[in-house]
Design an enzyme around this catalytic site. Structure first.
Site, PDB file in Angstrom:
ATOM      1  N   SER A 139       0.871  -1.073  -0.026  1.00 44.39           N
ATOM      2  CA  SER A 139       0.056  -0.041  -0.080  1.00 44.39           C
ATOM      3  C   SER A 139       0.890   1.133  -0.004  1.00 44.39           C
ATOM      4  CB  SER A 139      -0.761  -0.042   1.231  1.00 44.39           C
ATOM      5  OG  SER A 139      -1.626   1.280   1.221  1.00 44.39           O
ATOM      6  N   TYR A 152      -1.441  -0.119  10.568  1.00 46.06           N
ATOM      7  CA  TYR A 152      -1.620  -0.636   9.142  1.00 46.06           C
ATOM      8  C   TYR A 152      -0.057  -0.640   8.451  1.00 46.06           C
ATOM      9  CZ  TYR A 152      -3.505  -0.930   4.622  1.00 46.06           C
ATOM     10  OH  TYR A 152      -3.869  -1.216   3.171  1.00 46.06           O
TER      11      TYR A 152
HETATM   12  N1  LIG Z   1      -8.839  -0.179  -0.683  1.00 44.75           N
HETATM   13  C1  LIG Z   1      -7.735   0.614  -0.703  1.00 44.75           C
HETATM   14  O1  LIG Z   1      -8.289   1.644  -0.534  1.00 44.75           O
HETATM   15  C2  LIG Z   1      -6.476  -0.082  -0.287  1.00 44.75           C
HETATM   16  C3  LIG Z   1      -5.619   0.831  -0.647  1.00 44.75           C
HETATM   17  C4  LIG Z   1      -4.184   0.335  -0.641  1.00 44.75           C
HETATM   18  C5  LIG Z   1      -3.982  -0.963  -0.404  1.00 44.75           C
HETATM   19  N2  LIG Z   1      -4.986  -1.835  -0.155  1.00 44.75           N
HETATM   20  C6  LIG Z   1      -4.689  -3.209  -0.052  1.00 44.75           C
HETATM   21  O2  LIG Z   1      -5.398  -4.130  -1.091  1.00 44.75           O
HETATM   22  C7  LIG Z   1      -5.675  -5.294  -0.723  1.00 44.75           C
HETATM   23  C8  LIG Z   1      -7.057  -5.620  -1.214  1.00 44.75           C
HETATM   24  O3  LIG Z   1      -7.923  -5.179  -0.177  1.00 44.75           O
HETATM   25  P1  LIG Z   1      -9.354  -4.482  -0.606  1.00 44.75           P
HETATM   26  O4  LIG Z   1      -9.401  -2.964  -0.990  1.00 44.75           O
HETATM   27  O5  LIG Z   1      -9.904  -5.341  -1.782  1.00 44.75           O
HETATM   28  O6  LIG Z   1     -10.253  -4.706   0.812  1.00 44.75           O
HETATM   29  P2  LIG Z   1     -10.787  -6.155   1.129  1.00 44.75           P
HETATM   30  O7  LIG Z   1     -11.961  -6.446   0.368  1.00 44.75           O
HETATM   31  O8  LIG Z   1     -11.048  -5.891   2.796  1.00 44.75           O
HETATM   32  O9  LIG Z   1      -9.742  -7.081   1.078  1.00 44.75           O
HETATM   33  C9  LIG Z   1      -9.116  -7.426   2.565  1.00 44.75           C
HETATM   34  C10 LIG Z   1      -9.141  -9.202   2.133  1.00 44.75           C
HETATM   35  O10 LIG Z   1      -8.058  -9.729   3.333  1.00 44.75           O
HETATM   36  C11 LIG Z   1      -8.683 -10.744   3.806  1.00 44.75           C
HETATM   37  N3  LIG Z   1      -8.252 -10.685   5.366  1.00 44.75           N
HETATM   38  C12 LIG Z   1      -8.105  -9.531   6.166  1.00 44.75           C
HETATM   39  N4  LIG Z   1      -7.675 -10.220   7.536  1.00 44.75           N
HETATM   40  C13 LIG Z   1      -7.685 -11.337   7.149  1.00 44.75           C
HETATM   41  C14 LIG Z   1      -7.107 -12.574   8.087  1.00 44.75           C
HETATM   42  N5  LIG Z   1      -6.944 -12.389   9.316  1.00 44.75           N
HETATM   43  N6  LIG Z   1      -7.161 -13.815   7.672  1.00 44.75           N
HETATM   44  C15 LIG Z   1      -7.526 -13.902   6.284  1.00 44.75           C
HETATM   45  N7  LIG Z   1      -7.809 -13.161   5.365  1.00 44.75           N
HETATM   46  C16 LIG Z   1      -7.991 -11.800   5.916  1.00 44.75           C
HETATM   47  C17 LIG Z   1     -10.289 -10.220   4.137  1.00 44.75           C
HETATM   48  O11 LIG Z   1     -11.065 -11.414   4.465  1.00 44.75           O
HETATM   49  P3  LIG Z   1     -12.805 -10.831   4.489  1.00 44.75           P
HETATM   50  O12 LIG Z   1     -13.232 -10.642   3.215  1.00 44.75           O
HETATM   51  O13 LIG Z   1     -13.144 -12.344   5.247  1.00 44.75           O
HETATM   52  O14 LIG Z   1     -12.654  -9.854   5.345  1.00 44.75           O
HETATM   53  C18 LIG Z   1     -10.121  -9.874   2.459  1.00 44.75           C
HETATM   54  O15 LIG Z   1     -10.468 -11.101   1.540  1.00 44.75           O
HETATM   55  C19 LIG Z   1      -5.138  -5.360   0.779  1.00 44.75           C
HETATM   56  O16 LIG Z   1      -3.964  -5.914   0.835  1.00 44.75           O
HETATM   57  C20 LIG Z   1      -5.363  -3.799   1.165  1.00 44.75           C
HETATM   58  O17 LIG Z   1      -4.570  -3.619   2.463  1.00 44.75           O
HETATM   59  C21 LIG Z   1      -6.288  -1.317  -0.199  1.00 44.75           C
END
Ligand SMILES: NC(=O)c1ccc[n+]([C@@H]2O[C@H](COP(=O)([O-])OP(=O)(O)OC[C@H]3O[C@@H](n4cnc5c(N)ncnc54)[C@H](OP(=O)(O)O)[C@@H]3O)[C@@H](O)[C@H]2O)c1
Ligand SMILES: Cc1cc2nc3c(=O)[nH]c(=O)nc-3n(C[C@H](O)[C@H](O)[C@H](O)COP(=O)(O)OP(=O)(O)OC[C@H]3O[C@@H](n4cnc5c(N)ncnc54)[C@H](O)[C@@H]3O)c2cc1C
Lengths: 246, 452
Positions: A139, A152
């Site tokens: 990120s 985070y």
């Molecule tokens: N959205 C943004 O603005 C943004 C910006 C920069 C980076 N990111 C990164 O991009 C990636 C994708 O995120 P997203 O935005 O698509 O959000 P998201 O839908 O919340 O995805 C996060 C994923 O991680 C899983 N997860 C979290 N904790 C876990 C654990 N303890 N054990 C197993 N699985 C776990 C979640 O499972 P559940 O579905 O069961 O919760 C989900 O599948 C992440 O690494 C996030 O940090 C996001």
């Protein structure tokens, strides 16, 4: 034989976009995440829409002792293995993490140590195979510690360094490791949060990720302009930065 | 519970404009947990209803767009089970190449399965295929108590019929199972014929409908006198392989393309006036030179002629527009339509999209719109004086024993609504059982004073 891609954190919004785009080109998938009901639905959906084979396993980052077995299951099913995408991440709640150390640890485990635990055996398998790739979603938050999300951010920063070292190690055997640093994306992680800007759609970010890995990029900011924004943010001298409200 | 955000929402007609608290669940557990909140709720699909049906100003709006997984498909029977947020254009993209099509489709492919059930939508084949619900086997409904009930013609049948056409007021449809229909090609063998007035249009409908499963007429509602109701009738049937050109036969099942055209700005409100629309209608009517015309058309322009421009609703300017769509029973259709067309052209309430269509037998009856007869739809930009004029039309519709389509409405009065939907009380009795506290509410339900 059709190769498989493994997605860790497959219930993430970004992962769903990636899975659709991979399946659309005929790639088989293996999904891992902690919500079994959702995994099953996502797998069915991909199978119906694209006629690819999709396996899945429950994976909880915090349950370290289970990872070895899950990894074996993944490797048995996703064979031959084309690549691994790590989408797992947990934003958590910064104010809570400042008082509840368990919450802080859970954020670190979900973003970093849990990722190390599952990526390590998968990376070793790719190393043995002598081909393939790993994509890790870090990120922009990992580029500089900010008061609003440094637990985070620190975990994402650690993941970035881990991937960097892994890249250097695996480059010797032809396995490519790419670090992705997304800016804000319109996903369930961020929906409803205040202060978002330049929010990208996960479908677009997914498309760029798959293009970049094809070109064997090392680190990509997505969308691209976050590279510029983060260059500026990293350049702000610490005495000024620490007084800012970021 | 999932996060919420404040958003300004409208329906497709961009009137009314309503501030809402919005949530967007991406998995089933978040959705079911969201119910514990005490605020009222309403599911929203793609907001393709024109007026206030997809809005909830006093509580929460639940966006269904990311609950869009297909969960089972039986390639023998064509039965598809999918989540309510799946949009029809994705069903087409997946299944047309395998030789399946929607049994019933509205005039845009950008609606969700949930929205299609909640308004029991109809298509150009209503006279032979009925409305959407006829092809629905069952669905899962999340009701106010937090229970998830399976509803079908045999299980929770009352709730099945109350949810079909129930405008989201009985609960949230989570997933549904319905039948697709087999097609030999993605093309339609079409037949257009001009009618010089309403009498001829009605006669031609009667003559050709038995021959074609699809029919609709574009009607020039600015024409007057002996030309009143002049129209172009369009009939169609799925083309068989032998109807196709050799080039089309190479790939008989191509899907639609994504539209890249958009309207970048709101058009000035004066753009669409009686003169510009009058000229448009003249051109449109005379574009087809011959009385009859036959062609092989792809399903996209045939069923979804407006989808080729995204956001075409912005053409109507900032004030927005409504669609006045009514249906009149067969017996009163001729006189009722004449009266409505006369009043519209006299008062100059121009509409450049006016559609006439015959409807056949209708299975679901509580709040579903269709009934055997003729339906007329007029798109009208909002201007001062419109509401009073439409009140007059409401009275004509009520006198004829007809009703208004609430998917297109933003203004009908509670009293007129009750006069148009005589089974409303029966529906309300079922709503009272599953939602006694009126948890599921919309801006429309409050306007119509729908109260269990
Ligand atoms: N959205 C943004 O603005 C943004 C910006 C920069 C980076 N990111 C990164 O991009 C990636 C994708 O995120 P997203 O935005 O698509 O959000 P998201 O839908 O919340 O995805 C996060 C994923 O991680 C899983 N997860 C979290 N904790 C876990 C654990 N303890 N054990 C197993 N699985 C776990 C979640 O499972 P559940 O579905 O069961 O919760 C989900 O599948 C992440 O690494 C996030 O940090 C996001
Ligand atoms: C260009 C155009 C052409 C059209 N042509 C036709 C036509 O030919 N025939 C026809 O019948 N209609 C037609 N319509 C209207 C349209 O089909 C309906 O309004 C349809 O309901 C819109 O679906 P949506 O997914 O956008 O739902 P929305 O407009 O977002 O919501 C419609 C209603 O459905 C409810 N709803 C949505 N999802 C759920 C759910 N999961 N559970 C419970 N309730 C839910 C909402 O609460 C609301 O009351 C047309 C609309 C347009 C813009």
């Amino acid at each position: 034989m059709t190769k498989s891609v493994v997605i860790i954190g497959a219930t993430s919004s970004l992962a769903r976009s990636l899975a659709h785009q991979l399946a659309q080109r005929g790639t088989n998938l293996y999904l891992a995440a902690r919500d079994e009901v959702e995994l099953d639905r996502i797998a069915q959906d991909l199978k119906i829409r694209y006629h690819v084979s999709v396996g899945w396993s429950r994976f909880e980052a915090l349950e370290f002792e289970s990872h070895r077995e899950i990894c074996d299951r993944i490797l048995a099913a996703a064979n031959p293995l084309e690549g691994v995408i790590l989408c797992m991440g947990e934003l958590g709640n910064q104010p809570t993490a400042q008082t509840d150390i368990n919450h802080a640890l859970a954020i670190i485990q979900s973003n970093y140590t849990g990722a190390v635990s599952i990526l390590t055996p998968l990376a070793n398998a790719l190393e043995q195979q002598g081909s393939g790739w790993i994509v890790g979603i870090g990120s922009v938050a990992g580029d500089r510690g900010r008061q609003s999300n440094y637990v985070y951010g620190s975990a994402k920063g650690a993941l970035t360094l881990f991937l960097q070292g892994l890249r250097s190690r695996l480059s010797k055997v032809g396995v490519h490791v790419m670090t992705v640093k997304p800016g804000f994306m319109d996903t369930k992680m961020t929906f409803g949060l205040p202060g978002l800007f330049l929010v990208a759609q996960p479908d677009d970010v997914a498309r760029d990720i798959l293009k970049a890995v094809q070109k064997r990029k090392n680190t990509v900011y997505l969308p691209w302009f976050w590279w510029g924004i983060m260059t500026i943010i990293r350049a702000i001298p610490e005495p000024i930065f620490k007084k800012m409200k970021l | 519970m999932s996060n919420t955000v404040q958003q300004t929402l409208t329906g497709w007609g961009r009137y009314p404009v309503v501030k809402s608290t919005v949530q967007r669940p991406e998995n089933l557990s978040t959705l079911s947990h969201s119910l514990s909140s005490s605020a009222s709720q309403l599911a929203r699909g793609l907001g393709r209803s024109y007026g206030d049906a997809p809005l909830n100003h006093s509580g929460q709006t639940v966006l269904m767009e990311r609950l869009n997984r297909m969960v089972a498909f039986d390639a023998e029977t064509g039965r598809l089970r999918c989540e309510a947020g799946v949009p029809l254009h994705e069903i087409l993209a997946v299944f047309v190449p395998r030789g399946w099509f929607l049994s019933v489709t509205p005039g845009t492919k950008f609606v969700t399965v949930g929205g299609a059930i909640a308004f029991d939508v109809h298509g150009k084949n209503h006279h032979c295929a009925g409305s959407f619900a006829r092809h629905v086997e069952c669905f899962e409904l999340l009701i106010a108590s937090g229970e998830i009930l399976t509803c079908s013609r045999t299980e929770n049948a009352d709730l099945f019929w109350a949810t079909v056409g129930g405008m989201g007021l009985t609960g949230i449809i989570l997933e549904a199972e319905f039948k697709l229909k087999k097609i030999a090609s993605a093309y339609i063998k079409s037949f257009n014929i001009k009618a010089k007035n309403l009498d001829e249009a009605i006669a031609l409908f009667a003559q050709y409908e038995p021959l074609y499963p699809y029919s609709v007429a574009w009607i020039d509602c600015l024409a007057t006198g002996r030309s009143l109701g002049r129209s172009i009738l369009m009939f169609g049937d799925t083309a068989s392989l032998s109807d196709l050109s050799p080039q089309q036969q190479v790939n008989p099942l191509p899907i639609h393309e994504q539209s890249k055209l958009s309207i970048p700005l709101d058009a000035p409100s004066v753009l669409l006036n009686r003169y510009t629309m009058g000229s448009f209608n003249q051109l449109y009517y005379h574009r087809q030179m011959q009385k009859e015309q036959r062609a092989i058309a792809h399903y996209d322009p045939f069923f979804y002629p407006l989808d080729f421009v995204n956001d075409w609703n912005r053409l109507y300017g900032k004030r927005g527009f409504v669609q006045y769509q009514c249906v009149l029973p067969m017996a009163t259709s001729h006189d009722g339509l004449t009266e409505i067309l006369q009043r519209s052209s006299q008062k100059g309430w121009a509409s450049f999209l006016a559609v006439l269509k015959r409807m056949g037998n209708q299975e679901a009856e509580l709040l579903s719109f269709p009934m055997p007869g003729y339906t007329l739809a007029l798109d009208i930009p909002i201007k001062p004086g419109l509401w009073a004029f439409l009140e007059e039309l409401d009275q004509v519709v009520i006198r004829c024993g007809g009703r208004l389509y609430l998917a297109k409405d933003a203004r009908v009065s509670p009293a007129s609504f009750r006069a148009m939907y005589p089974q409303y009380e029966d529906w309300l009795a079922i709503k009272r059982q599953v939602d006694p506290d009126n948890h599921f509410r919309s801006t429309l339900s409050e306007r119509l004073e729908i109260q269990p």
